[in-house]
Design a protein around this motif. Structure first.
Motif, short mmCIF file in Angstrom:
data_model
loop_
_atom_site.label_atom_id
_atom_site.label_comp_id
_atom_site.label_asym_id
_atom_site.label_seq_id
_atom_site.Cartn_x
_atom_site.Cartn_y
_atom_site.Cartn_z
N GLY A 96 0.84 -1.18 0.00
CA GLY A 96 0.00 0.00 0.00
C GLY A 96 0.88 1.24 0.00
N HIS A 97 0.36 2.36 -0.50
CA HIS A 97 1.20 3.54 -0.55
C HIS A 97 0.38 4.82 -0.48
N LEU A 98 1.02 5.83 0.07
CA LEU A 98 0.46 7.17 0.13
C LEU A 98 1.08 8.00 -0.98
N VAL A 99 0.26 8.78 -1.66
CA VAL A 99 0.72 9.58 -2.80
C VAL A 99 0.38 11.04 -2.53
N HIS A 100 1.37 11.90 -2.68
CA HIS A 100 1.18 13.33 -2.42
C HIS A 100 1.71 14.14 -3.59
N ALA A 101 0.92 15.10 -4.06
CA ALA A 101 1.37 16.02 -5.09
C ALA A 101 1.98 17.24 -4.41
N ALA A 102 3.32 17.30 -4.40
CA ALA A 102 3.98 18.45 -3.80
C ALA A 102 3.76 19.70 -4.63
N SER A 103 3.57 19.51 -5.92
CA SER A 103 3.10 20.57 -6.81
C SER A 103 2.27 19.91 -7.89
N GLY A 104 1.41 20.69 -8.55
CA GLY A 104 0.50 20.09 -9.50
C GLY A 104 -0.63 19.37 -8.80
N VAL A 105 -1.35 18.55 -9.55
CA VAL A 105 -2.50 17.82 -9.03
C VAL A 105 -2.50 16.43 -9.65
N LEU A 106 -2.89 15.43 -8.87
CA LEU A 106 -2.94 14.06 -9.36
C LEU A 106 -4.36 13.52 -9.34
N SER A 107 -4.69 12.77 -10.38
CA SER A 107 -5.90 11.94 -10.36
C SER A 107 -5.49 10.52 -10.05
N LEU A 108 -6.23 9.87 -9.19
CA LEU A 108 -6.11 8.44 -8.92
C LEU A 108 -7.35 7.80 -9.51
N ILE A 109 -7.16 6.87 -10.45
CA ILE A 109 -8.27 6.33 -11.21
C ILE A 109 -8.29 4.81 -11.08
N THR A 110 -9.45 4.26 -10.73
CA THR A 110 -9.66 2.82 -10.67
C THR A 110 -10.96 2.49 -11.39
N ASP A 111 -11.29 1.21 -11.44
CA ASP A 111 -12.56 0.81 -12.05
C ASP A 111 -13.75 1.37 -11.29
N ASP A 112 -13.54 1.76 -10.03
CA ASP A 112 -14.63 2.28 -9.21
C ASP A 112 -14.80 3.78 -9.31
N GLY A 113 -13.94 4.45 -10.07
CA GLY A 113 -14.09 5.88 -10.23
C GLY A 113 -12.78 6.61 -10.14
N ALA A 114 -12.86 7.91 -9.90
CA ALA A 114 -11.67 8.76 -9.87
C ALA A 114 -11.64 9.57 -8.59
N TRP A 115 -10.44 9.77 -8.08
CA TRP A 115 -10.20 10.63 -6.93
C TRP A 115 -9.24 11.73 -7.38
N ILE A 116 -9.42 12.93 -6.87
CA ILE A 116 -8.52 14.04 -7.15
C ILE A 116 -7.75 14.35 -5.87
N ALA A 117 -6.43 14.47 -6.00
CA ALA A 117 -5.58 14.77 -4.84
C ALA A 117 -4.84 16.08 -5.06
N PRO A 118 -5.43 17.20 -4.64
CA PRO A 118 -4.73 18.48 -4.71
C PRO A 118 -3.64 18.54 -3.65
N PRO A 119 -2.86 19.63 -3.63
CA PRO A 119 -1.70 19.68 -2.74
C PRO A 119 -1.99 19.61 -1.24
N ASN A 120 -3.22 19.84 -0.82
CA ASN A 120 -3.53 19.73 0.61
C ASN A 120 -4.18 18.38 0.95
N ARG A 121 -3.99 17.41 0.07
CA ARG A 121 -4.56 16.08 0.27
C ARG A 121 -3.50 15.01 0.01
N VAL A 122 -3.78 13.81 0.50
CA VAL A 122 -2.94 12.64 0.24
C VAL A 122 -3.85 11.53 -0.26
#
Length: 259
Positions: A36-62
């Protein structure tokens, strides 16, 4: 993607932490990690995408991805992704499925510290990992998940809404367009997304706004593109969900991280 290791592997010196640079709109294909792993965008923004949908992780989220969960990432804006892999024991207390969690200032500092190239003892890195897990495990899950429906009727309706967010189409209008009864659509939205139609559409608009803001568009332009009648209405509905105003989010997404 520029990095010192490949996704899912340890860094060159064997540490279970890594840093990756992504260009805007760069993606990582579907893959699975044994840890398992924690993912953090120190700059920019990340989408985490699975078959169940999408999550958005802005810089104040993990973002949290459990071991064995197939997923992919997409970068919005030039993105500095920091990853901390966790053993099963270390991950106790984190959600059983993918999630986005609030990142306190302390958690962000620890994530940046542990993923730099600075040499630290294993004891020091263990302390940093413990701080990160303690901080994010105690934070509530954030409403930045956009579920992907599995029912074919609802998927067709969802694609219809996604095509043009400037059109405030009602559930009754969607029922007439799709030939699926309004009561049936109401039930499907609850069953498939866990939300009513209006809440789901708000989530969709916020997701789209997060992406557009990370791409550098102005707050005013994003508000219009995502169907808000006024910029102030956009700010009022965006801020509680994301934890910052659209302007602050735009600045954070484009900030240059420290090494």
């Amino acid at each position: 993607m520029s990095d010192s290791s490949q996704p899912g592997k340890l860094s060159e010196d064997g540490r279970p932490e890594a840093a990756f640079w992504f260009a805007h709109a760069e993606t990582v294909p579907p893959h699975v990690h044994p840890l398992g792993h924690l993912v953090h965008a120190a700059s920019g923004v990340l989408s985490l995408i699975t078959d169940d949908g999408a999550w958005i992780a802005p810089p104040n989220r993990v973002a949290w991805v459990p071991a064995g969960a197939e997923h992919r990432h997409r970068a919005h804006g030039v993105t500095d992704m920091r990853v901390v892999y966790l053993s099963e024991d270390a991950a106790v207390g984190l959600p059983s499925g993918p999630a986005v969690l609030a990142a306190s200032a302390l958690a962000r500092e620890a994530l940046l510290a542990i993923t730099t190239s600075a040499r630290r003892s294993e004891v020091a890195r263990s302390h940093l990992r413990a701080v990160i897990v303690d901080e994010v495990a105690s934070a509530p899950e954030q409403p930045l998940h956009l579920p992907e429906p599995r029912d074919a009727r609802l998927r067709r309706v969802v694609r219809r809404v996604e095509r043009d967010l400037t059109e405030p189409v009602s559930l009754a209008g969607l029922a007439a367009w799709s030939g699926v009864g309004e009561r049936t659509l109401t039930r499907l939205f609850r069953q498939e997304t866990g939300m009513g139609y209006r809440q789901w559409r708000l989530q969709l608009r916020v997701h789209r706004a997060l992406v557009l803001l990370a791409g550098g568009q102005s707050v005013t332009d994003v508000a219009a593109a995502c169907g808000w009648a006024t910029t102030s209405q956009f700010i009022d509905q965006f801020s509680p969900l994301v934890g910052m105003t659209p302007g602050a989010y735009r600045r954070a997404a484009s900030a240059v991280p420290r090494n």
